[in-house]
Design a protein around this motif. Sequence first.
Motif, PDB file in Angstrom:
ATOM      1  N   ASP A   1       0.840  -1.202   0.000  1.00  0.00           N
ATOM      2  CA  ASP A   1       0.000   0.000   0.000  1.00  0.00           C
ATOM      3  C   ASP A   1       0.872   1.249   0.000  1.00  0.00           C
ATOM      4  N   MET A   2       1.306   1.777  -1.168  1.00  0.00           N
ATOM      5  CA  MET A   2       1.110   1.169  -2.457  1.00  0.00           C
ATOM      6  C   MET A   2       2.279   1.476  -3.388  1.00  0.00           C
ATOM      7  N   LYS A   3       3.479   1.249  -2.870  1.00  0.00           N
ATOM      8  CA  LYS A   3       4.653   1.598  -3.670  1.00  0.00           C
ATOM      9  C   LYS A   3       4.899   0.618  -4.811  1.00  0.00           C
ATOM     10  N   GLY A   4       4.329  -0.586  -4.712  1.00  0.00           N
ATOM     11  CA  GLY A   4       4.371  -1.470  -5.871  1.00  0.00           C
ATOM     12  C   GLY A   4       3.613  -0.863  -7.034  1.00  0.00           C
ATOM     13  N   GLY A   5       2.424  -0.324  -6.758  1.00  0.00           N
ATOM     14  CA  GLY A   5       1.650   0.342  -7.807  1.00  0.00           C
ATOM     15  C   GLY A   5       2.318   1.595  -8.313  1.00  0.00           C
ATOM     16  N   VAL A   6       2.926   2.374  -7.427  1.00  0.00           N
ATOM     17  CA  VAL A   6       3.616   3.598  -7.833  1.00  0.00           C
ATOM     18  C   VAL A   6       4.814   3.265  -8.725  1.00  0.00           C
ATOM     19  N   ALA A   7       5.523   2.180  -8.401  1.00  0.00           N
ATOM     20  CA  ALA A   7       6.651   1.757  -9.242  1.00  0.00           C
ATOM     21  C   ALA A   7       6.178   1.433 -10.650  1.00  0.00           C
ATOM     22  N   VAL A   8       5.044   0.750 -10.750  1.00  0.00           N
ATOM     23  CA  VAL A   8       4.485   0.430 -12.067  1.00  0.00           C
ATOM     24  C   VAL A   8       4.164   1.716 -12.829  1.00  0.00           C
ATOM     25  N   GLN A   9       3.549   2.684 -12.167  1.00  0.00           N
ATOM     26  CA  GLN A   9       3.257   3.967 -12.809  1.00  0.00           C
ATOM     27  C   GLN A   9       4.525   4.616 -13.365  1.00  0.00           C
TER      28      GLN A   9
ATOM     29  N   LEU B   1      -6.875   3.403 -10.270  1.00  0.00           N
ATOM     30  CA  LEU B   1      -6.175   3.663  -9.020  1.00  0.00           C
ATOM     31  C   LEU B   1      -5.421   2.391  -8.647  1.00  0.00           C
ATOM     32  N   LEU B   2      -4.103   2.498  -8.508  1.00  0.00           N
ATOM     33  CA  LEU B   2      -3.272   1.304  -8.356  1.00  0.00           C
ATOM     34  C   LEU B   2      -3.183   0.828  -6.901  1.00  0.00           C
ATOM     35  N   GLU B   3      -4.307   0.837  -6.207  1.00  0.00           N
ATOM     36  CA  GLU B   3      -4.394   0.239  -4.876  1.00  0.00           C
ATOM     37  C   GLU B   3      -4.252  -1.279  -5.001  1.00  0.00           C
ATOM     38  N   PRO B   4      -3.777  -1.957  -3.948  1.00  0.00           N
ATOM     39  CA  PRO B   4      -3.589  -3.411  -4.044  1.00  0.00           C
ATOM     40  C   PRO B   4      -4.907  -4.159  -4.203  1.00  0.00           C
ATOM     41  N   THR B   5      -4.978  -4.994  -5.229  1.00  0.00           N
ATOM     42  CA  THR B   5      -6.184  -5.798  -5.489  1.00  0.00           C
ATOM     43  C   THR B   5      -5.830  -7.233  -5.861  1.00  0.00           C
ATOM     44  N   ASN B   6      -4.578  -7.640  -5.608  1.00  0.00           N
ATOM     45  CA  ASN B   6      -4.131  -8.976  -6.019  1.00  0.00           C
ATOM     46  C   ASN B   6      -4.240  -9.164  -7.531  1.00  0.00           C
ATOM     47  N   GLY B   7      -4.068  -8.086  -8.268  1.00  0.00           N
ATOM     48  CA  GLY B   7      -4.056  -8.189  -9.718  1.00  0.00           C
ATOM     49  C   GLY B   7      -5.413  -8.410 -10.356  1.00  0.00           C
ATOM     50  N   THR B   8      -6.487  -8.123  -9.627  1.00  0.00           N
ATOM     51  CA  THR B   8      -7.842  -8.239 -10.156  1.00  0.00           C
ATOM     52  C   THR B   8      -8.464  -6.849 -10.228  1.00  0.00           C
ATOM     53  N   VAL B   9      -9.212  -6.578 -11.282  1.00  0.00           N
ATOM     54  CA  VAL B   9      -9.905  -5.303 -11.390  1.00  0.00           C
ATOM     55  C   VAL B   9     -11.042  -5.277 -10.369  1.00  0.00           C
ATOM     56  N   GLU B  10     -11.030  -4.269  -9.504  1.00  0.00           N
ATOM     57  CA  GLU B  10     -12.116  -4.065  -8.555  1.00  0.00           C
ATOM     58  C   GLU B  10     -12.811  -2.762  -8.918  1.00  0.00           C
ATOM     59  N   GLY B  11     -14.051  -2.886  -9.378  1.00  0.00           N
ATOM     60  CA  GLY B  11     -14.761  -1.749  -9.935  1.00  0.00           C
ATOM     61  C   GLY B  11     -15.424  -0.897  -8.883  1.00  0.00           C
ATOM     62  N   GLY B  12     -15.277   0.427  -9.037  1.00  0.00           N
ATOM     63  CA  GLY B  12     -15.959   1.360  -8.159  1.00  0.00           C
ATOM     64  C   GLY B  12     -15.635   1.123  -6.700  1.00  0.00           C
TER      65      GLY B  12
ATOM     66  N   ALA C   1     -13.954   5.013 -12.567  1.00  0.00           N
ATOM     67  CA  ALA C   1     -12.654   4.554 -12.081  1.00  0.00           C
ATOM     68  C   ALA C   1     -12.748   3.155 -11.494  1.00  0.00           C
ATOM     69  N   VAL C   2     -11.613   2.442 -11.573  1.00  0.00           N
ATOM     70  CA  VAL C   2     -11.496   1.119 -10.973  1.00  0.00           C
ATOM     71  C   VAL C   2     -10.211   1.064 -10.152  1.00  0.00           C
ATOM     72  N   ASN C   3     -10.150   0.080  -9.262  1.00  0.00           N
ATOM     73  CA  ASN C   3      -8.939  -0.213  -8.508  1.00  0.00           C
ATOM     74  C   ASN C   3      -8.234  -1.389  -9.173  1.00  0.00           C
ATOM     75  N   PHE C   4      -6.921  -1.301  -9.306  1.00  0.00           N
ATOM     76  CA  PHE C   4      -6.155  -2.412  -9.879  1.00  0.00           C
ATOM     77  C   PHE C   4      -4.694  -2.223  -9.524  1.00  0.00           C
ATOM     78  N   GLY C   5      -4.152  -3.162  -8.766  1.00  0.00           N
ATOM     79  CA  GLY C   5      -2.755  -3.034  -8.403  1.00  0.00           C
ATOM     80  C   GLY C   5      -2.203  -4.320  -7.826  1.00  0.00           C
ATOM     81  N   PRO C   6      -0.877  -4.369  -7.646  1.00  0.00           N
ATOM     82  CA  PRO C   6      -0.225  -5.575  -7.132  1.00  0.00           C
ATOM     83  C   PRO C   6      -0.332  -5.664  -5.612  1.00  0.00           C
ATOM     84  N   GLY C   7      -0.376  -6.887  -5.108  1.00  0.00           N
ATOM     85  CA  GLY C   7      -0.355  -7.093  -3.675  1.00  0.00           C
ATOM     86  C   GLY C   7      -1.719  -7.370  -3.086  1.00  0.00           C
ATOM     87  N   ASP C   8      -1.693  -7.946  -1.902  1.00  0.00           N
ATOM     88  CA  ASP C   8      -2.892  -8.329  -1.167  1.00  0.00           C
ATOM     89  C   ASP C   8      -3.268  -7.196  -0.224  1.00  0.00           C
ATOM     90  N   ALA C   9      -4.471  -6.658  -0.390  1.00  0.00           N
ATOM     91  CA  ALA C   9      -4.903  -5.544   0.448  1.00  0.00           C
ATOM     92  C   ALA C   9      -4.936  -5.915   1.931  1.00  0.00           C
TER      93      ALA C   9
END
Length: 367
Positions: free
Chosen positions: A111-119, A168-179, A332-340
Amino acid sequence: MSSDASVTLDLTMDPADLTAALVDVESVSDHEGPLADAVETALRALPHLSVHRDGDTVIARTDRGRDERVILAGHLDTVPLPTVEGSLGGVPATRRREADGDVIYGRGTTDMKGGVAVQLVLAHELTEPNRDVTYVFYDHEEVSSDASGLGRVMRNSPELLEADFAVLLEPTNGTVEGGCNGTMRFRITTHGKAAHSGRSWIGENAIHKQADVLARLSAYEARTVTVEGLDYREGLNAIRIGGGVAGNVIPDTAWVEVNYRFAPDKSLEQAQDHMREVFTGYELEWQDLSPAARPGLDRPSAAQFVAAVGREPMPKYGWTDVARFSEAGVPAVNFGPGDALLAHTDDEHVFDDAVRACHRALASWLS
């Protein structure tokens, strides 16, 4: 731990390695400055981007005249470092090889430098994206919502955040989480008459009057609501209760604080009206009001994004900043690496391959 304001970030790095480098720069809320400086410096070196700074929020944009514009957003701050000695979820990052793969431990890995690195890697790589991209790196997400860097930019420079779709690259375990579900907190106070508890019949017990409020909460049947094909589970719960001043005094005041999580089929005002109906006869003192966000999966860009990810999308039950984008008219959707579930824990970590998989999915969508 790094406190050096002249931190240098190499955006050509593997995204997992860059994740570890970002973790090494401590950026607990209110102390994002050195990391924001490093991000800004790295992005200003890229000629295909225009870069803007608002406080410790950095925004970089491509302007290639594409038919669509999308936003990739992530926050730079983390919660405070672990206080337990020997915790791996602190700063600097710790790299380990485990049975399931290579792992990065440290505060913010999930939460959430993995997502920031991807950006950041994408900002370097995508000189000619198929959609114009706005990259948002913002401060103060992990604290009170009124301090949010994203909210500040929406007030100061809303034109910088105009887009057709946002991730938004919040952690979602690599699954799109909508809204996301909306959330509100409110307090219901009951009043009585104080008296000595040895002569209780003279008084009027305010705590006892909360029985009706608690009965309504217990009887409430939370709904599951389908919005754009996703099932959002609602919830209505007491989260705090208080009253009384001493062991021999009948209390003249008592209160209960309630949290309502509501699906994105309702506006904030509709959710408030529903709570007024549930608690007819009581005054509701609003403590916090955050709207829900529709997933926007009916947009062509969203459908193409889901296809690039290759997994069935899921609803987001908790509140995230996708609601800010939705309120501004950007689905917008949430999508990012890692387990929330690992966020904010003393052993916060992310797998290298999860960061790389997130990068591949977004690169495929935008290339």
